[in-house]
Design a protein around this motif. Sequence first.
Motif, mmCIF file in Angstrom:
data_model
loop_
_atom_site.group_PDB
_atom_site.id
_atom_site.type_symbol
_atom_site.label_atom_id
_atom_site.label_comp_id
_atom_site.label_asym_id
_atom_site.label_seq_id
_atom_site.Cartn_x
_atom_site.Cartn_y
_atom_site.Cartn_z
ATOM 1 N N GLN A 220 0.988 -1.365 0.044
ATOM 2 C CA GLN A 220 -0.127 0.174 0.057
ATOM 3 C C GLN A 220 0.859 1.241 0.046
ATOM 4 O O GLN A 220 0.577 2.381 -0.760
ATOM 5 C CB GLN A 220 -0.866 -0.227 1.160
ATOM 6 C CG GLN A 220 -1.877 -1.215 1.227
ATOM 7 C CD GLN A 220 -2.954 -1.075 2.433
ATOM 8 O OE1 GLN A 220 -2.591 -0.493 3.384
ATOM 9 N NE2 GLN A 220 -3.708 -2.058 2.456
ATOM 10 N N LEU A 221 1.900 1.142 0.829
ATOM 11 C CA LEU A 221 2.790 2.280 0.828
ATOM 12 C C LEU A 221 3.808 2.591 -0.519
ATOM 13 O O LEU A 221 3.572 3.755 -1.250
ATOM 14 C CB LEU A 221 3.814 2.203 1.939
ATOM 15 C CG LEU A 221 4.893 3.327 2.073
ATOM 16 C CD1 LEU A 221 4.267 4.814 2.429
ATOM 17 C CD2 LEU A 221 6.031 2.894 3.059
ATOM 18 N N HIS A 222 3.824 1.424 -1.053
ATOM 19 C CA HIS A 222 4.590 1.611 -2.511
ATOM 20 C C HIS A 222 3.521 2.272 -3.544
ATOM 21 O O HIS A 222 3.739 3.045 -4.451
ATOM 22 C CB HIS A 222 4.827 0.074 -3.002
ATOM 23 C CG HIS A 222 5.583 0.240 -4.128
ATOM 24 N ND1 HIS A 222 5.134 -0.067 -5.447
ATOM 25 C CD2 HIS A 222 6.963 0.533 -4.373
ATOM 26 C CE1 HIS A 222 6.042 0.338 -6.375
ATOM 27 N NE2 HIS A 222 7.309 0.279 -5.923
ATOM 28 N N THR A 223 2.074 1.770 -3.497
ATOM 29 C CA THR A 223 1.153 2.625 -4.272
ATOM 30 C C THR A 223 0.932 3.895 -4.265
ATOM 31 O O THR A 223 0.934 4.604 -4.976
ATOM 32 C CB THR A 223 -0.050 1.693 -4.125
ATOM 33 O OG1 THR A 223 0.121 0.097 -4.321
ATOM 34 C CG2 THR A 223 -1.215 2.049 -4.870
ATOM 35 N N ILE B 187 4.469 10.178 -6.967
ATOM 36 C CA ILE B 187 5.378 10.569 -7.960
ATOM 37 C C ILE B 187 4.810 10.734 -9.461
ATOM 38 O O ILE B 187 5.252 11.769 -10.096
ATOM 39 C CB ILE B 187 6.142 9.247 -8.130
ATOM 40 C CG1 ILE B 187 7.146 9.307 -6.887
ATOM 41 C CG2 ILE B 187 7.206 9.226 -9.212
ATOM 42 C CD1 ILE B 187 7.896 7.825 -6.761
ATOM 43 N N ARG B 188 3.716 10.223 -9.693
ATOM 44 C CA ARG B 188 3.076 10.325 -11.101
ATOM 45 C C ARG B 188 2.270 11.724 -10.992
ATOM 46 O O ARG B 188 2.334 12.645 -11.957
ATOM 47 C CB ARG B 188 1.899 9.401 -11.171
ATOM 48 C CG ARG B 188 2.247 7.977 -11.593
ATOM 49 C CD ARG B 188 1.279 7.252 -11.843
ATOM 50 N NE ARG B 188 1.575 5.761 -12.422
ATOM 51 C CZ ARG B 188 1.543 4.781 -11.408
ATOM 52 N NH1 ARG B 188 0.936 4.942 -10.218
ATOM 53 N NH2 ARG B 188 2.140 3.705 -11.784
ATOM 54 N N ALA C 84 5.239 14.174 -11.295
ATOM 55 C CA ALA C 84 5.646 14.181 -12.872
ATOM 56 C C ALA C 84 4.670 14.914 -13.649
ATOM 57 O O ALA C 84 5.277 15.594 -14.718
ATOM 58 C CB ALA C 84 5.688 12.657 -13.388
ATOM 59 N N GLY C 85 3.247 14.961 -13.318
ATOM 60 C CA GLY C 85 2.666 15.773 -14.204
ATOM 61 C C GLY C 85 2.678 17.221 -13.976
ATOM 62 O O GLY C 85 2.337 18.038 -14.662
ATOM 63 N N GLN C 86 3.483 17.564 -12.682
ATOM 64 C CA GLN C 86 3.907 18.887 -12.540
ATOM 65 C C GLN C 86 4.922 19.656 -13.107
ATOM 66 O O GLN C 86 5.577 20.711 -12.646
ATOM 67 C CB GLN C 86 3.596 19.399 -10.972
ATOM 68 C CG GLN C 86 2.368 18.793 -10.558
ATOM 69 C CD GLN C 86 1.232 19.625 -10.899
ATOM 70 O OE1 GLN C 86 1.440 20.978 -11.191
ATOM 71 N NE2 GLN C 86 -0.076 19.295 -11.035
ATOM 72 N N GLY C 87 5.699 18.612 -13.916
ATOM 73 C CA GLY C 87 6.862 19.105 -14.494
ATOM 74 C C GLY C 87 8.251 18.346 -14.155
ATOM 75 O O GLY C 87 9.145 18.599 -14.357
ATOM 76 N N MET C 88 7.952 16.836 -13.549
ATOM 77 C CA MET C 88 8.894 16.216 -13.245
ATOM 78 C C MET C 88 9.571 15.578 -14.652
ATOM 79 O O MET C 88 8.900 15.369 -15.619
ATOM 80 C CB MET C 88 8.622 14.973 -12.478
ATOM 81 C CG MET C 88 9.741 14.040 -12.128
ATOM 82 S SD MET C 88 9.403 12.662 -10.853
ATOM 83 C CE MET C 88 8.982 13.746 -9.591
ATOM 84 N N SER C 89 10.718 15.533 -14.697
ATOM 85 C CA SER C 89 11.507 14.993 -16.086
ATOM 86 C C SER C 89 11.054 13.784 -16.301
ATOM 87 O O SER C 89 10.663 12.795 -15.269
ATOM 88 C CB SER C 89 13.230 14.814 -15.689
ATOM 89 O OG SER C 89 13.493 13.841 -14.644
ATOM 90 N N GLN C 90 10.959 13.257 -17.596
ATOM 91 C CA GLN C 90 10.614 12.211 -18.260
ATOM 92 C C GLN C 90 11.456 10.998 -17.882
ATOM 93 O O GLN C 90 11.101 9.861 -17.745
ATOM 94 C CB GLN C 90 10.452 12.193 -19.764
ATOM 95 C CG GLN C 90 9.067 13.389 -20.162
ATOM 96 C CD GLN C 90 7.884 12.711 -19.608
ATOM 97 O OE1 GLN C 90 7.497 11.424 -19.618
ATOM 98 N NE2 GLN C 90 6.751 13.839 -19.314
ATOM 99 N N LYS D 47 9.165 -0.124 -10.718
ATOM 100 C CA LYS D 47 7.698 -0.653 -10.709
ATOM 101 C C LYS D 47 7.467 -1.780 -11.142
ATOM 102 O O LYS D 47 7.260 -2.859 -10.701
ATOM 103 C CB LYS D 47 6.709 0.286 -11.108
ATOM 104 C CG LYS D 47 5.347 -0.016 -10.558
ATOM 105 C CD LYS D 47 4.259 0.714 -10.905
ATOM 106 C CE LYS D 47 2.775 0.071 -10.662
ATOM 107 N NZ LYS D 47 1.769 0.931 -11.341
ATOM 108 N N LYS D 48 7.934 -1.862 -12.417
ATOM 109 C CA LYS D 48 7.723 -3.309 -13.215
ATOM 110 C C LYS D 48 8.954 -4.472 -12.458
ATOM 111 O O LYS D 48 8.341 -5.593 -12.329
ATOM 112 C CB LYS D 48 8.206 -3.142 -14.653
ATOM 113 C CG LYS D 48 7.164 -2.476 -15.294
ATOM 114 C CD LYS D 48 7.875 -2.022 -16.966
ATOM 115 C CE LYS D 48 6.610 -1.222 -17.900
ATOM 116 N NZ LYS D 48 7.200 -1.289 -18.849
#
Length: 268
Positions: free
Chosen positions: A228-231, A237-238, A241-247, A257-258
């Motif tokens: 749950q913590l990992h999720t 992080i996602r 990432a939508g706020q400007g984190m590098s691709q 994650k994979k």
Amino acid sequence: ARYMPELMILLKGIMVAARSVFFTLVLLLLITYVFSIALSKMSEGTILEDRLFPSLPSSLLTLIVKCVIPDREIFFREVAQESWLMGALVLFFVLVGSLIVLNMLVGILVEAVQTVATMEHEQIRVDLAKTVLWDLVTKGTKNQREVNQITEEELAELLERPEATSALTQLGVDIFAVKEYSKLLFEDGEPLTFGEFMDAMLTLRGSNSTTVKDIVNLRKFTADEFSQLHTVLLDMIRFLAGQGMSQRLVSDLNDQKKTSAMNRQRSS
């Protein structure tokens, strides 16, 4: 063995204890031998010498017959007068039958009674605690929900009652542990039924032994919590990432994650 397991247990018990029984009989024989020598010497020139201690073997036999198996003396002497071999056989039977098997039976009965008494006392304490706690829970109900349920707030109030703490203490429950772990009992916010509450209290008893099942449950609980913590961390992080984190960072996190998912599949 399948139809008479108790008989096999007794036979195996005799076989296991055979060495100890043998050396115990040897010790008894040595003690009797020492005392027979002393009594033979001390009875010289008295009327006891001809009656009881005429010789060393007779003294040894007298001590065994009159002291070790006194209630079988008449029977043994009647048989021994006809044949010393039959007398020795009777003596061996008395030693095995009376001193070993019957004493083993007494030990089995004592152990069985002790086990039953322990179970009955345990059940009495549990029933008494259930009665006291049930009365306190039903009398302390403040809303219209089912009386068979108890909330976290009611548990905290219940632990402040001397009657409840006394009943739980008699069960061996650590009151401070109950207060500390109460949040885990109501982790989902739902009230517990009275049966679930009693099961939880019995689980927190200090006399309980740790089992493999407890370790497996702890491992499962820890794995679920980390999952749950990992999720949650991935969702954060996602969002970042939508706020400007590098691709590139996003790609590295997805690869991680994979890899974690593949490792969990392999371990399961």
